[in-house]
Design an enzyme around this catalytic site. Sequence first.
Site, short mmCIF file in Angstrom:
data_model
loop_
_atom_site.label_atom_id
_atom_site.label_comp_id
_atom_site.label_asym_id
_atom_site.label_seq_id
_atom_site.Cartn_x
_atom_site.Cartn_y
_atom_site.Cartn_z
N GLU A 51 -5.32 -0.95 -8.58
CA GLU A 51 -4.88 0.00 -8.69
C GLU A 51 -2.70 -0.52 -9.58
O GLU A 51 -2.53 -1.53 -8.88
CB GLU A 51 -3.75 1.07 -7.75
N HIS B 134 -2.46 -2.94 -6.58
CA HIS B 134 -3.37 -2.88 -4.99
C HIS B 134 -4.03 -2.98 -5.30
O HIS B 134 -5.24 -2.72 -5.62
CB HIS B 134 -2.48 -1.73 -5.39
N SER C 187 0.96 -1.14 -0.50
CA SER C 187 0.43 -0.11 -0.01
C SER C 187 1.37 1.67 -0.17
O SER C 187 0.72 2.50 -0.61
CB SER C 187 -0.66 0.14 0.96
N ASN D 37 -5.68 5.32 -1.44
CA ASN D 37 -5.28 5.69 -0.32
C ASN D 37 -4.91 7.48 -0.02
O ASN D 37 -4.97 7.75 1.75
CB ASN D 37 -4.55 4.48 -0.04
N1 LIG Z 1 -4.82 -4.86 4.88
C1 LIG Z 1 -5.31 -3.50 4.02
O1 LIG Z 1 -6.08 -3.43 3.61
C2 LIG Z 1 -4.20 -3.56 2.89
C3 LIG Z 1 -5.09 -3.62 1.72
C4 LIG Z 1 -4.12 -3.16 0.05
C5 LIG Z 1 -3.30 -3.81 0.66
N2 LIG Z 1 -2.26 -3.96 1.56
C6 LIG Z 1 -0.78 -4.53 1.60
O2 LIG Z 1 -0.54 -6.09 1.64
C7 LIG Z 1 0.42 -6.32 2.16
C8 LIG Z 1 0.11 -7.40 3.14
O3 LIG Z 1 -1.14 -7.30 4.06
P1 LIG Z 1 -1.89 -7.56 5.30
O4 LIG Z 1 -2.94 -7.24 5.74
O5 LIG Z 1 -2.44 -9.07 4.35
O6 LIG Z 1 -0.89 -7.94 6.18
P2 LIG Z 1 -0.86 -9.57 7.42
O7 LIG Z 1 0.05 -8.97 8.52
O8 LIG Z 1 -2.17 -9.95 7.68
O9 LIG Z 1 -0.40 -10.98 6.82
C9 LIG Z 1 1.32 -10.62 6.60
C10 LIG Z 1 1.67 -12.35 5.86
O10 LIG Z 1 3.12 -11.69 5.97
C11 LIG Z 1 3.75 -12.89 5.99
N3 LIG Z 1 5.11 -13.04 6.12
C12 LIG Z 1 5.92 -12.46 6.65
N4 LIG Z 1 7.18 -11.94 5.75
C13 LIG Z 1 7.31 -12.84 5.70
C14 LIG Z 1 8.43 -13.43 4.23
N5 LIG Z 1 9.48 -12.86 3.69
N6 LIG Z 1 7.45 -14.48 3.38
C15 LIG Z 1 6.13 -14.46 3.47
N7 LIG Z 1 5.57 -14.43 3.97
C16 LIG Z 1 5.85 -13.50 5.17
C17 LIG Z 1 3.34 -12.94 7.67
O11 LIG Z 1 3.69 -14.22 8.22
C18 LIG Z 1 1.70 -12.80 7.75
O12 LIG Z 1 0.69 -14.05 7.45
C19 LIG Z 1 1.12 -4.80 3.03
O13 LIG Z 1 2.42 -4.71 1.42
C20 LIG Z 1 0.29 -4.29 2.88
O14 LIG Z 1 0.74 -2.98 2.35
C21 LIG Z 1 -2.84 -4.47 2.82
#
Ligand SMILES: NC(=O)c1ccc[n+]([C@@H]2O[C@H](COP(=O)([O-])OP(=O)(O)OC[C@H]3O[C@@H](n4cnc5c(N)ncnc54)[C@H](O)[C@@H]3O)[C@@H](O)[C@H]2O)c1
Length: 300
Positions: free
Chosen positions: A154, A142, A121, A193
């Site tokens: 996006e 995204h 994000s 965002n």
């Molecule tokens: N939560 C949201 O609303 C949202 C929306 C759009 C984009 N994002 C983006 O998506 C990405 C993930 O966000 P999320 O909310 O799913 O996070 P989250 O914390 O729910 O999940 C992250 C996962 O990544 C795993 N992880 C960490 N290091 C790792 C590695 N080296 N190899 C493999 N897995 C690994 C963790 O074990 C965890 O299960 C981020 O970059 C965030 O910016 C999040």
Amino acid sequence: MGTIDRILVIGAGTMGAQIGMVCALAGFETAVYDLAETALDRARTELEERTAHAVGKGRLGEAERDAAFARLSFGTDLIGPAAKADFVIEAAVEQLDVKRKLFAELDRLTPPHAILATNSSGFVPSRIADATGRPDQVCNLHFFNPAMVMRCVEIVRGPQTSDETVRATVALAERLGKQPVVLDKEIPGFVANRILNAVRDEAIRLLEGQIASVEAIDTVCRTALGYPMGPFELMDLTGIDIGYHTKKARYDESGDPRDLPSRSVTELVGRGELGRKTGKGWYAYDRHGNKIEGTSWTSR
Ligand SMILES: NC(=O)c1ccc[n+]([C@@H]2O[C@H](COP(=O)([O-])OP(=O)(O)OC[C@H]3O[C@@H](n4cnc5c(N)ncnc54)[C@H](O)[C@@H]3O)[C@@H](O)[C@H]2O)c1
């Protein structure tokens, strides 16, 4: 660049799990990789529950669901699925060093034609692309939360992203049933965002200025502005730590104190109250994930 048949999703958290299901439902052989077995188990269970609900409501056929699960695999092995991937969607934790390390590894492990996209994000392609030897094949794809529901994606191109990569990513997003929007120039926060964050920051300023409560501000946004949910409800849904890390990263870059995470958000993150995923954030939630009325931040 060739056809895209196999997709590798990195991270089985809030986003990765549902992105994996979106890909499998659209007919792609999909592997979801995470470091943590627990995250993979939770993802599988969540997807089973979600799709069972959709089948029960008649929104998804039983055979379609079963076929999607047959195409979807979960594992802690990166090497096998990476070697077969045509397209990677990285949705690991929002930390630049983790992402750069992953992209360098993916560059070594995936076939040369594979596109490496991040769901980040906050981090634009140029922050990650130079960790690889194929910066022209790196972009942001995204998704929005919940990824199985929200239509917009996006696609952000960095200065080195090729037209071919953008074209292939737009075509993939369309095959996933999404509405792709291309940003021709990278900018932190992208479009949605940036607009959302401006609203969120103003909501927090109003709260910390003791102008109105969490509940009052959410109610105004829903009932006066027509937002489907208020900014505090939305932070609880997406994870309060996501916004915290995004702001912290921006501050580290700019050094501008206005980019620092707010006092109340820092306090919540410090207490591990990250929203729905921890059962507590701006509001408290019961074990079914339902908001408990009268439990907003100011009244606790
Ligand atoms: N939560 C949201 O609303 C949202 C929306 C759009 C984009 N994002 C983006 O998506 C990405 C993930 O966000 P999320 O909310 O799913 O996070 P989250 O914390 O729910 O999940 C992250 C996962 O990544 C795993 N992880 C960490 N290091 C790792 C590695 N080296 N190899 C493999 N897995 C690994 C963790 O074990 C965890 O299960 C981020 O970059 C965030 O910016 C999040």
